[in-house]
Design a protein around this motif. Structure first.
Motif, short mmCIF file in Angstrom:
data_model
loop_
_atom_site.label_atom_id
_atom_site.label_comp_id
_atom_site.label_asym_id
_atom_site.label_seq_id
_atom_site.Cartn_x
_atom_site.Cartn_y
_atom_site.Cartn_z
N GLN A 1 0.76 -1.16 -0.01
CA GLN A 1 0.03 -0.19 0.15
C GLN A 1 0.84 0.99 0.01
O GLN A 1 0.48 2.38 -0.35
CB GLN A 1 -0.92 0.14 1.22
CG GLN A 1 -2.02 -1.11 1.02
CD GLN A 1 -2.93 -1.27 2.04
OE1 GLN A 1 -2.79 -2.20 2.79
NE2 GLN A 1 -3.85 -0.36 2.37
N HIS A 40 0.33 -9.76 4.36
CA HIS A 40 -0.49 -8.61 4.44
C HIS A 40 -0.93 -8.44 2.91
O HIS A 40 -0.56 -7.58 2.23
CB HIS A 40 0.07 -7.58 5.23
CG HIS A 40 -0.89 -6.50 5.15
ND1 HIS A 40 -0.88 -5.71 6.55
CD2 HIS A 40 -1.95 -6.00 4.68
CE1 HIS A 40 -1.89 -4.96 6.60
NE2 HIS A 40 -2.78 -5.13 5.61
N ASN A 86 -2.32 -11.33 8.16
CA ASN A 86 -3.11 -10.07 8.33
C ASN A 86 -4.53 -10.46 8.32
O ASN A 86 -5.09 -11.08 7.30
CB ASN A 86 -2.90 -9.01 7.39
CG ASN A 86 -3.64 -7.54 7.85
OD1 ASN A 86 -3.37 -7.09 8.71
ND2 ASN A 86 -4.43 -7.12 6.90
N ASN A 137 -10.87 -12.23 7.99
CA ASN A 137 -11.88 -11.38 7.20
C ASN A 137 -12.60 -12.44 6.15
O ASN A 137 -13.55 -12.03 5.45
CB ASN A 137 -11.10 -10.32 6.56
CG ASN A 137 -11.40 -9.03 7.11
OD1 ASN A 137 -12.01 -8.96 8.22
ND2 ASN A 137 -10.44 -8.06 6.94
N TYR A 164 -11.91 -1.02 13.53
CA TYR A 164 -12.35 0.38 13.02
C TYR A 164 -13.80 0.61 13.19
O TYR A 164 -14.36 1.66 13.39
CB TYR A 164 -12.34 -0.18 11.40
CG TYR A 164 -10.93 -0.08 10.75
CD1 TYR A 164 -10.39 1.17 10.68
CD2 TYR A 164 -10.30 -1.34 10.65
CE1 TYR A 164 -9.03 1.10 10.14
CE2 TYR A 164 -8.75 -1.31 10.08
CZ TYR A 164 -8.10 -0.10 9.82
OH TYR A 164 -7.06 -0.08 9.59
N TRP A 180 -18.40 3.50 7.00
CA TRP A 180 -17.94 2.74 8.19
C TRP A 180 -18.56 3.12 9.53
O TRP A 180 -18.34 4.42 9.70
CB TRP A 180 -16.59 2.55 8.17
CG TRP A 180 -15.80 1.98 7.04
CD1 TRP A 180 -16.37 1.90 5.93
CD2 TRP A 180 -14.50 1.32 7.09
NE1 TRP A 180 -15.41 0.88 5.01
CE2 TRP A 180 -14.52 0.60 5.72
CE3 TRP A 180 -13.39 1.20 8.01
CZ2 TRP A 180 -13.14 -0.03 5.33
CZ3 TRP A 180 -12.45 0.56 7.64
CH2 TRP A 180 -12.43 -0.27 6.16
N TRP A 184 -3.72 3.10 11.99
CA TRP A 184 -3.55 2.69 10.49
C TRP A 184 -3.12 3.72 9.71
O TRP A 184 -3.31 4.82 9.70
CB TRP A 184 -4.70 1.98 9.70
CG TRP A 184 -4.53 1.70 8.49
CD1 TRP A 184 -5.09 2.41 7.24
CD2 TRP A 184 -3.65 0.68 7.90
NE1 TRP A 184 -4.64 1.62 6.21
CE2 TRP A 184 -3.63 0.74 6.55
CE3 TRP A 184 -2.82 -0.47 8.28
CZ2 TRP A 184 -2.96 -0.33 5.79
CZ3 TRP A 184 -2.05 -1.09 7.77
CH2 TRP A 184 -2.02 -0.99 6.34
N SER A 240 -5.48 2.86 -0.22
CA SER A 240 -6.63 2.04 0.47
C SER A 240 -6.60 0.84 -0.25
O SER A 240 -6.69 0.46 -1.26
CB SER A 240 -7.73 2.76 0.32
OG SER A 240 -9.00 1.69 0.31
N ALA A 241 -6.59 -0.47 0.83
CA ALA A 241 -6.84 -1.71 0.19
C ALA A 241 -8.00 -1.95 -0.42
O ALA A 241 -8.24 -2.60 -1.48
CB ALA A 241 -6.46 -2.75 1.50
N THR A 300 -10.53 0.12 -1.59
CA THR A 300 -10.93 0.74 -2.71
C THR A 300 -9.73 1.26 -3.78
O THR A 300 -10.08 1.39 -4.83
CB THR A 300 -11.57 1.96 -2.46
OG1 THR A 300 -10.80 2.88 -1.89
CG2 THR A 300 -13.02 1.80 -1.37
N TYR A 323 -5.97 8.25 5.70
CA TYR A 323 -5.58 8.12 7.23
C TYR A 323 -4.62 8.65 7.92
O TYR A 323 -4.67 8.72 9.14
CB TYR A 323 -5.54 6.40 7.46
CG TYR A 323 -6.78 5.48 7.21
CD1 TYR A 323 -7.63 5.14 8.26
CD2 TYR A 323 -6.92 5.08 5.90
CE1 TYR A 323 -8.55 4.18 7.98
CE2 TYR A 323 -8.02 4.19 5.52
CZ TYR A 323 -8.70 3.79 6.61
OH TYR A 323 -9.83 2.97 6.15
C1 BG6 Z 1 -7.42 -3.41 7.23
C2 BG6 Z 1 -6.19 -3.64 6.37
O1 BG6 Z 1 -8.45 -4.09 6.80
O2 BG6 Z 1 -7.89 -2.23 7.07
C3 BG6 Z 1 -5.61 -2.74 5.81
O3 BG6 Z 1 -5.26 -4.41 6.96
C4 BG6 Z 1 -6.61 -1.49 5.29
O4 BG6 Z 1 -4.64 -3.10 4.71
C5 BG6 Z 1 -7.35 -1.02 6.40
O5 BG6 Z 1 -5.93 -0.62 4.40
C6 BG6 Z 1 -8.18 -0.08 5.98
O6 BG6 Z 1 -8.98 -0.27 4.92
P1 BG6 Z 1 -9.47 0.73 3.64
O7 BG6 Z 1 -9.85 -0.33 2.67
O8 BG6 Z 1 -9.84 1.77 4.28
O9 BG6 Z 1 -7.80 0.65 3.31
#
Ligand code: BG6
Length: 483
Positions: free
Chosen positions: A20, A132, A177, A181, A318, A353, A427, A434-435, A437, A444
């Motif tokens: 990322q 990850h 990681n 999920n 989160y 979220w 984070w 972003s992972a 999107t 962040y």
């Molecule tokens: C977690 C992951 O799910 O959330 C990270 O470990 C990710 O890699 C983070 O970036 C936040 O999610 P996003 O989709 O907002 O990047």
């Protein structure tokens, strides 16, 4: 606002993952990972997972924020904030470009030597995730990801090479990681990133769920073997699991909603149960049996799971999850997404979220009750749009507000509830891709990076208001949360 000083040695810092932020996706021998074939998406449009790197597509991880070439500048900024720890991952494809080579790539190993040295120069402890969301694409395409038992050996080889090479530089490790999920087995993105599985058209929910249980089992065995070998290489290693923990709230006090919340939780918690206790919980074995799945779980695997239990529980927090039995009764629960309801009492981020600071205290208490192990918050934070003012400053008071409330709940859990907490690593401490999107504009960071979703910007770094606020929090060891 409640605040309390954290215990001596508390690891304040931040977290990122290689794919990322590093960029340099094909530099110095690096191979293609599953993250390298994901296009940019948005809150409404999922990322596309393409069959290799195709011309004309926008793959945001290819350049990311070019941390690979700028890490010295970035680590210096983190040191200025007072970081005691920095969580990142080792891109598997820098070390084993295709994943199944017998010898590692020296240039990749050297990069992490230099990065960890740079952290240690400032007294920052590296906290390292091995996998990850960066599985080599070759292992995804040719082996079916972790549905294939051979992946255990490939992961273990990668883990052992890293443990040996960095045994005097890295003490804190995590294996996979957010392994839990993938309980959302109907989510193509999560299955590709967690387990390297690309589902074929026409597969039923049951086919997908069965594949998930198989892949997760092999990952848990791979993790246990890595923990065991890691402790042999350096008995001082602290090796944890990493889950995405979301306390589950029933929408109403009805028995169906409460039982559904329990079932939902079981369907997610079993991953960390196996990591911590070294055995499958009875209710999950019963569920797998009832569904008629026949995962390949050998007696030898069960011994391995017992021998490789983790030292601590790392988790991301989160949001909480609220469930309702309106659409699915507890005994019918399979696709978890169907049980999720909107919590009418909570506000939401621009990406939908839910924001629930008290949920973090619930999480810390629940995990302590269940596991009796030290905990480590290795992700938490708010993804938000930031505006740069004319003078270059970023007034991100919404981010400060979010973090202040969450840290306050965390401090209650430590000071009042007696939770044994190793540290707090929010984070994306520097803006990154972003992972979920693939966006840059879902930010962040405490450090702003000048780049947008279209890939425009000179990648320059600047300090947001939250940078100075977090610096003060760390300096006071959590006692001063004031804005
Ligand atoms: C977690 C992951 O799910 O959330 C990270 O470990 C990710 O890699 C983070 O970036 C936040 O999610 P996003 O989709 O907002 O990047």
């Amino acid at each position: 606002m409640y605040s309390a000083k954290m215990p001596k040695g508390f690891l304040w810092g931040g977290a990122v993952a290689a794919h990322q932020l590093e960029g340099a996706w094909n530099v110095d021998g690096k191979g293609m990972s599953v993250a390298d074939v994901m296009t940019v998406g948005s809150a409404e449009r999922p990322r596309e997972i393409t069959d290799g790197v195709l011309p004309g597509k926008n793959y945001p991880n290819h350049e990311a924020i070019d941390f690979y070439h700028r890490y010295k500048e970035d680590i210096k900024l983190m040191a200025e904030m007072g970081f005691k720890a920095f969580r990142t991952s080792i891109a598997w494809t820098r070390i084993f470009p295709k994943g199944n080579e017998s010898e590692p790539n020296e240039a990749g190993l050297k990069f992490y030597d230099d990065l960890f040295d740079e952290c240690l120069k400032y007294g920052i402890e590296p906290v390292v995730t091995l996998s990850h969301f960066e599985i080599p694409f070759h292992l995804v395409k040719e082996y079916g990801g972790f549905t294939n038992r051979k992946l255990i050996d490939y992961f273990l080889r990668f883990a052992v090479v890293c443990f040996k090479r960095y045994q005097n530089k890295v003490k804190y490790w995590m294996t996979f990681n957010e392994i839990d999920n993938q309980s959302a087995f109907n989510n193509d993105f999560l299955m590709a990133t967690n387990s390297g599985i690309l589902f074929k058209d026409g597969m039923t929910d049951s086919d997908k769920e069965a594949a998930m249980y198989q892949a997760a089992h092999y990952e848990l065995v791979a993790s246990a073997l890595a923990v065991k070998e890691g402790h042999k290489i350096n008995p001082n290693f602290q090796i944890g699991c990493m889950i995405n923990y979301s306390p589950v709230r029933p929408l109403t006090p009805s028995s169906d909603d409460v039982l559904l919340a329990d079932k939902f939780e079981q369907r997610r918690d079993w991953f960390s149960d196996v990591h911590v206790f070294g055995e499958y919980p009875k209710e999950v074995e019963a569920y797998i049996e009832r569904k008629g799945y026949r995962p390949d779980i050998t007696d030898e695997d069960r011994v391995v799971l017992k021998e490789g239990t983790v030292d601590y529980v790392g988790f991301s927090y989160y949001q909480s999850t609220t469930v309702s039995s309106e659409n699915v009764k507890p005994d019918e629960l399979s696709d978890l997404a169907k049980a999720v309801a909107v919590n009418p009492t909570l506000e939401r981020s621009d990406w939908g979220w839910e924001i629930d600071p008290a949920g973090l205290r619930l999480a810390l208490n629940h995990l302590t009750d269940r596991y009796h192990l030290p905990l480590f918050i290795v992700e938490n934070g708010l993804g938000a749009y930031d505006k740069v003012a004319a003078d270059g400053s970023v007034h991100d008071d919404y981010r400060i507000d979010y973090l202040e409330k969450h840290i306050s709940e965390m401090e209650k859990a430590v000071a009042i509830d007696g939770v044994d907490l190793m540290g707090y690593l929010p984070w994306g401490c520097i803006d990154l891709v972003s992972a979920g999107t693939g966006q840059m504009d879902k930010r962040y960071g405490f450090i702003y990076v000048n780049k947008n979703d279209a890939g425009e910007g000179d990648l320059s770094r600047s300090k947001k208001d939250s940078f100075y606020w977090y610096q003060k929090v760390i300096k006071s060891n959590g006692a001063d949360l004031s804005k």
